[in-house]
Design a protein around this motif. Structure first.
Motif, PDB file in Angstrom:
ATOM      1  N   LEU A   1      32.606 -61.656  78.261  1.00  0.00           N
ATOM      2  CA  LEU A   1      32.642 -62.920  77.525  1.00  0.00           C
ATOM      3  C   LEU A   1      33.867 -62.948  76.621  1.00  0.00           C
ATOM      4  O   LEU A   1      34.121 -61.988  75.886  1.00  0.00           O
ATOM      5  N   VAL A   2      34.630 -64.029  76.682  1.00  0.00           N
ATOM      6  CA  VAL A   2      35.742 -64.260  75.764  1.00  0.00           C
ATOM      7  C   VAL A   2      35.340 -65.372  74.809  1.00  0.00           C
ATOM      8  O   VAL A   2      35.043 -66.494  75.239  1.00  0.00           O
ATOM      9  N   LEU A   3      35.306 -65.069  73.526  1.00  0.00           N
ATOM     10  CA  LEU A   3      35.014 -66.064  72.493  1.00  0.00           C
ATOM     11  C   LEU A   3      36.320 -66.493  71.837  1.00  0.00           C
ATOM     12  O   LEU A   3      37.071 -65.658  71.341  1.00  0.00           O
ATOM     13  N   THR A   4      36.601 -67.775  71.843  1.00  0.00           N
ATOM     14  CA  THR A   4      37.842 -68.279  71.272  1.00  0.00           C
ATOM     15  C   THR A   4      37.573 -69.549  70.484  1.00  0.00           C
ATOM     16  O   THR A   4      36.750 -70.375  70.888  1.00  0.00           O
ATOM     17  N   ALA A   5      38.243 -69.712  69.370  1.00  0.00           N
ATOM     18  CA  ALA A   5      38.085 -70.914  68.557  1.00  0.00           C
ATOM     19  C   ALA A   5      38.897 -72.083  69.094  1.00  0.00           C
ATOM     20  O   ALA A   5      38.762 -73.205  68.630  1.00  0.00           O
ATOM     21  N   SER A   6      39.749 -71.830  70.077  1.00  0.00           N
ATOM     22  CA  SER A   6      40.634 -72.855  70.608  1.00  0.00           C
ATOM     23  C   SER A   6      40.103 -73.405  71.919  1.00  0.00           C
ATOM     24  O   SER A   6      39.436 -72.707  72.691  1.00  0.00           O
ATOM     25  N   ALA A   7      40.465 -74.650  72.209  1.00  0.00           N
ATOM     26  CA  ALA A   7      40.104 -75.249  73.491  1.00  0.00           C
ATOM     27  C   ALA A   7      41.004 -74.752  74.612  1.00  0.00           C
ATOM     28  O   ALA A   7      40.684 -74.896  75.788  1.00  0.00           O
ATOM     29  N   LEU A   8      42.150 -74.154  74.258  1.00  0.00           N
ATOM     30  CA  LEU A   8      43.081 -73.615  75.233  1.00  0.00           C
ATOM     31  C   LEU A   8      43.279 -72.126  74.983  1.00  0.00           C
ATOM     32  O   LEU A   8      43.125 -71.649  73.860  1.00  0.00           O
ATOM     33  N   ILE A   9      43.641 -71.399  76.025  1.00  0.00           N
ATOM     34  CA  ILE A   9      43.896 -69.974  75.891  1.00  0.00           C
ATOM     35  C   ILE A   9      45.330 -69.684  76.314  1.00  0.00           C
ATOM     36  O   ILE A   9      45.989 -70.486  76.984  1.00  0.00           O
ATOM     37  N   LYS A  10      45.835 -68.510  75.926  1.00  0.00           N
ATOM     38  CA  LYS A  10      47.196 -68.098  76.262  1.00  0.00           C
ATOM     39  C   LYS A  10      47.164 -67.181  77.488  1.00  0.00           C
ATOM     40  O   LYS A  10      46.346 -66.261  77.559  1.00  0.00           O
ATOM     41  N   ALA A  11      48.057 -67.424  78.419  1.00  0.00           N
ATOM     42  CA  ALA A  11      48.126 -66.601  79.626  1.00  0.00           C
ATOM     43  C   ALA A  11      49.555 -66.146  79.856  1.00  0.00           C
ATOM     44  O   ALA A  11      50.499 -66.935  79.734  1.00  0.00           O
ATOM     45  N   VAL A  12      49.727 -64.872  80.168  1.00  0.00           N
ATOM     46  CA  VAL A  12      51.036 -64.312  80.482  1.00  0.00           C
ATOM     47  C   VAL A  12      51.347 -64.585  81.951  1.00  0.00           C
ATOM     48  O   VAL A  12      50.533 -64.311  82.832  1.00  0.00           O
ATOM     49  N   THR A  13      52.525 -65.140  82.227  1.00  0.00           N
ATOM     50  CA  THR A  13      52.914 -65.474  83.594  1.00  0.00           C
ATOM     51  C   THR A  13      54.338 -65.003  83.858  1.00  0.00           C
ATOM     52  O   THR A  13      55.093 -64.671  82.947  1.00  0.00           O
ATOM     53  N   ASN A  14      54.708 -65.003  85.127  1.00  0.00           N
ATOM     54  CA  ASN A  14      56.079 -64.676  85.562  1.00  0.00           C
ATOM     55  C   ASN A  14      56.576 -63.370  84.961  1.00  0.00           C
ATOM     56  O   ASN A  14      57.666 -63.293  84.396  1.00  0.00           O
ATOM     57  N   VAL A  15      55.768 -62.332  85.102  1.00  0.00           N
ATOM     58  CA  VAL A  15      56.130 -61.027  84.550  1.00  0.00           C
ATOM     59  C   VAL A  15      57.204 -60.388  85.431  1.00  0.00           C
ATOM     60  O   VAL A  15      57.076 -60.306  86.646  1.00  0.00           O
ATOM     61  N   LEU A  16      58.278 -59.942  84.784  1.00  0.00           N
ATOM     62  CA  LEU A  16      59.369 -59.270  85.476  1.00  0.00           C
ATOM     63  C   LEU A  16      59.593 -57.918  84.824  1.00  0.00           C
ATOM     64  O   LEU A  16      59.892 -57.838  83.626  1.00  0.00           O
ATOM     65  N   SER A  17      59.433 -56.861  85.590  1.00  0.00           N
ATOM     66  CA  SER A  17      59.626 -55.510  85.063  1.00  0.00           C
ATOM     67  C   SER A  17      61.112 -55.216  84.947  1.00  0.00           C
ATOM     68  O   SER A  17      61.848 -55.272  85.936  1.00  0.00           O
ATOM     69  N   LEU A  18      61.563 -54.898  83.727  1.00  0.00           N
ATOM     70  CA  LEU A  18      62.968 -54.583  83.479  1.00  0.00           C
ATOM     71  C   LEU A  18      63.216 -53.083  83.450  1.00  0.00           C
ATOM     72  O   LEU A  18      64.239 -52.603  83.932  1.00  0.00           O
ATOM     73  N   THR A  19      62.279 -52.345  82.845  1.00  0.00           N
ATOM     74  CA  THR A  19      62.364 -50.894  82.760  1.00  0.00           C
ATOM     75  C   THR A  19      60.949 -50.331  82.828  1.00  0.00           C
ATOM     76  O   THR A  19      59.979 -51.064  83.011  1.00  0.00           O
ATOM     77  N   LYS A  20      60.815 -49.036  82.620  1.00  0.00           N
ATOM     78  CA  LYS A  20      59.469 -48.420  82.634  1.00  0.00           C
ATOM     79  C   LYS A  20      58.591 -48.956  81.518  1.00  0.00           C
ATOM     80  O   LYS A  20      57.379 -49.055  81.664  1.00  0.00           O
ATOM     81  N   THR A  21      59.185 -49.294  80.368  1.00  0.00           N
ATOM     82  CA  THR A  21      58.383 -49.747  79.229  1.00  0.00           C
ATOM     83  C   THR A  21      58.600 -51.216  78.889  1.00  0.00           C
ATOM     84  O   THR A  21      57.911 -51.744  78.020  1.00  0.00           O
ATOM     85  N   LEU A  22      59.531 -51.867  79.556  1.00  0.00           N
ATOM     86  CA  LEU A  22      59.944 -53.205  79.133  1.00  0.00           C
ATOM     87  C   LEU A  22      59.730 -54.227  80.237  1.00  0.00           C
ATOM     88  O   LEU A  22      60.173 -54.039  81.373  1.00  0.00           O
ATOM     89  N   ASP A  23      59.042 -55.314  79.879  1.00  0.00           N
ATOM     90  CA  ASP A  23      58.844 -56.446  80.779  1.00  0.00           C
ATOM     91  C   ASP A  23      59.318 -57.719  80.094  1.00  0.00           C
ATOM     92  O   ASP A  23      59.229 -57.851  78.867  1.00  0.00           O
ATOM     93  N   SER A  24      59.808 -58.639  80.873  1.00  0.00           N
ATOM     94  CA  SER A  24      60.006 -59.995  80.372  1.00  0.00           C
ATOM     95  C   SER A  24      58.917 -60.863  80.991  1.00  0.00           C
ATOM     96  O   SER A  24      58.487 -60.623  82.115  1.00  0.00           O
ATOM     97  N   PHE A  25      58.469 -61.856  80.251  1.00  0.00           N
ATOM     98  CA  PHE A  25      57.401 -62.714  80.755  1.00  0.00           C
ATOM     99  C   PHE A  25      57.395 -64.023  79.999  1.00  0.00           C
ATOM    100  O   PHE A  25      58.082 -64.184  78.983  1.00  0.00           O
ATOM    101  N   GLU A  26      56.627 -64.956  80.511  1.00  0.00           N
ATOM    102  CA  GLU A  26      56.431 -66.239  79.852  1.00  0.00           C
ATOM    103  C   GLU A  26      54.975 -66.352  79.430  1.00  0.00           C
ATOM    104  O   GLU A  26      54.100 -65.664  79.970  1.00  0.00           O
ATOM    105  N   VAL A  27      54.728 -67.201  78.458  1.00  0.00           N
ATOM    106  CA  VAL A  27      53.367 -67.439  77.983  1.00  0.00           C
ATOM    107  C   VAL A  27      53.047 -68.917  78.141  1.00  0.00           C
ATOM    108  O   VAL A  27      53.812 -69.771  77.690  1.00  0.00           O
ATOM    109  N   GLU A  28      51.965 -69.213  78.822  1.00  0.00           N
ATOM    110  CA  GLU A  28      51.542 -70.590  79.038  1.00  0.00           C
ATOM    111  C   GLU A  28      50.149 -70.820  78.460  1.00  0.00           C
ATOM    112  O   GLU A  28      49.355 -69.885  78.363  1.00  0.00           O
TER     113      GLU A  28
END
Length: 469
Positions: free
Chosen positions: A58-85
């Motif tokens: 169960l995810v409880l959230t006070a908002s009508a919308l949630i944040k989702a990570v998309t378009n993840v691109l791995s740059l290094t072993k520890t580093l990713d670039s991504f977008e948030v929608e």
């Protein structure tokens, strides 16, 4: 302020404790409960489904919308670039069928009996709980002409208000303030910061000088067509002080038009703070402060030095079966030499993912070990339209000034800084399309002695990737 973030009145807490037995008869049961619909919470829920798809989450959230990570691109072993929608909850539920998202504010947590009570009067039991409630702005004062920026709704309020503005003041020196100064047009901006140079949380004075021409020049609009689905919520149902969404992601300005009613002009005021406001209009400081549940009766959370919920290397708080991830928590384990906590969307995603693994391992009795992402601080973002990579002790954090700097600088093209101690790289700042992040990550992690290369380490005629990749 959300009921989750506020102190529960003492008499209400006692009433809930006394009525626990009665509430249990109508308790809804879940294996995992995640509180928070931001980057950390949604990432945690998604990874719980991957690890334990048959379990009910169960995810409880006070908002009508949630944040989702998309378009993840791995740059290094520890580093990713991504977008948030921003997504409607049903998108997460369709992708993860055993995950349910409920819009409801948490009123009380009874950690002893593993119960969560919501403001609508519902009661939920859990076997493992993860708190991902984030942070709220630290307030100076309130007023009719004051806005604070944290989530999408507050940004939309700012967009509607700036249309009639000739002069605004931006108070703060973090990533949101930096991006806002760059994006606003047709308005005079006074940028008030307590530091000696802009964006001091991320860059040094040299990098600030590199970016300065971008601050003062008129921004050229090159809009790209947006392929994202946009969602709106009913503003009439959201009060000014409500928590209406997760923290802004790395591309929060996409598609926004921030225009005033006069010519663009930037005035930067360094080493200043808002002390007193003489007009009815007041100012809120755009600085995050951690919120927590420690004041609730019956719970005994320990706090870190910065006020976050203290967690161990398994992401567990001092309350059994209660975990935390993202801005709400403070790490309590000895940090790796080149990692430190900085409340950014990158770490919110990393912590949410690792917390899911910890919840799952505790539930099924599997052993888990500290994730590799905690070996090296890494963050990818954009300032003034330029790619920015931060690695390790990029500003000499914790080195007490006992380090040397190697620098390669081409105005308007690139800015490369290496933090060196006795010939070994401790951190780096990469601005522009340098394509050196993987090489530098390796050099920081393996601590190779680079003394023999000297300043040639950054010689543009030497392809160091061939040596160290």
């Amino acid at each position: 302020m959300s009921p989750l973030l506020a102190s529960t009145p003492h008499h209400d807490t006692l009433r809930r404790t006394a009525n626990t037995a009665m509430d249990e008869s109508r308790t809804e049961e879940y294996t995992y409960i995640v509180i928070g619909g931001g980057i950390a919470g949604v990432t945690c829920a998604e990874h719980l489904y991957i690890l334990h798809p048959e379990a009910q989450t169960l995810v409880l959230t006070a908002s009508a919308l949630i944040k989702a990570v998309t378009n993840v691109l791995s740059l290094t072993k520890t580093l990713d670039s991504f977008e948030v929608e921003e997504h409607h909850p049903d998108i997460l539920q369709s992708k993860c069928p055993s995950v349910r998202v409920l819009q409801d504010a948490v009123d009380h947590l009874d950690a002893k009996n593993q119960l969560v009570f919501t403001s609508s009067g519902r009661c939920f039991s859990y076997q493992q709980l993860c708190l991902c409630t984030g942070a709220t702005p630290k307030l100076l004062s309130e007023g009719p002409h004051v806005l604070w920026l944290r989530d999408t709704e507050s940004v939309l309020q700012f967009q509607s208000r700036i249309k009639d503005a000739r002069r605004i003041m931006i108070v703060g020196n973090g990533g949101i303030a930096t991006e806002m100064v760059y994006e606003v047009t047709d308005v005079e901006v006074v940028w008030a910061m307590k530091d000696k140079h802009m964006s001091a949380h991320f860059i040094d004075p040299g990098a600030a000088a590199f970016f300065h021409p971008e601050v003062v020049k008129e921004k050229v609009e090159c809009p790209a067509p947006s392929k994202r689905r946009k969602y709106t919520i009913d503003h009439s149902k959201v009060s000014r002080n409500s928590v209406v969404g997760g923290a802004l992601g790395p591309d929060w300005l996409a598609g926004l038009e921030l225009k005033g009613k006069t010519e663009r002009h930037i005035i930067m005021e360094h080493e200043v703070e808002v002390r007193k406001i003489l007009e009815p209009e007041q100012v809120r400081e755009l600085q995050a402060t951690v919120t927590h549940l420690s004041s609730e009766e019956g719970n005994s959370f320990s706090l870190g030095e910065d006020g976050g919920l203290l967690i161990d290397e398994k992401m567990e708080t001092t309350e059994k079966n209660v975990y935390a991830a993202g801005d709400v928590c403070s790490h309590g384990w000895p940090a790796a030499p080149h990692w430190f906590q900085m409340r950014l969307w990158t770490q919110a995603r990393q912590m949410g993912s690792y917390a899911a693994k910890c919840l799952w391992s505790a539930q099924v009795g599997e052993e888990t070990y500290l994730d590799f992402c905690f070996e090296l601080f890494s963050h990818a973002t954009k300032f003034f339209g330029q790619k920015v990579i931060l690695l390790g002790l990029f500003n000499g954090q914790g080195l007490d000034g006992k380090y040397e700097i190697l620098l390669r600088y081409t105005q308007g093209v690139e800015y490369i800084k290496c933090v060196m101690v006795e010939g070994r790289m401790q951190g780096a700042v990469l601005i522009g399309e340098t394509d050196m992040e993987e090489t530098f990550e390796n050099l920081i992690l393996n601590q190779m002695d680079l003394s023999v290369y000297g300043e040639d380490l950054l010689n543009p005629d030497v392809d160091i990737e061939d040596y160290f990749d």
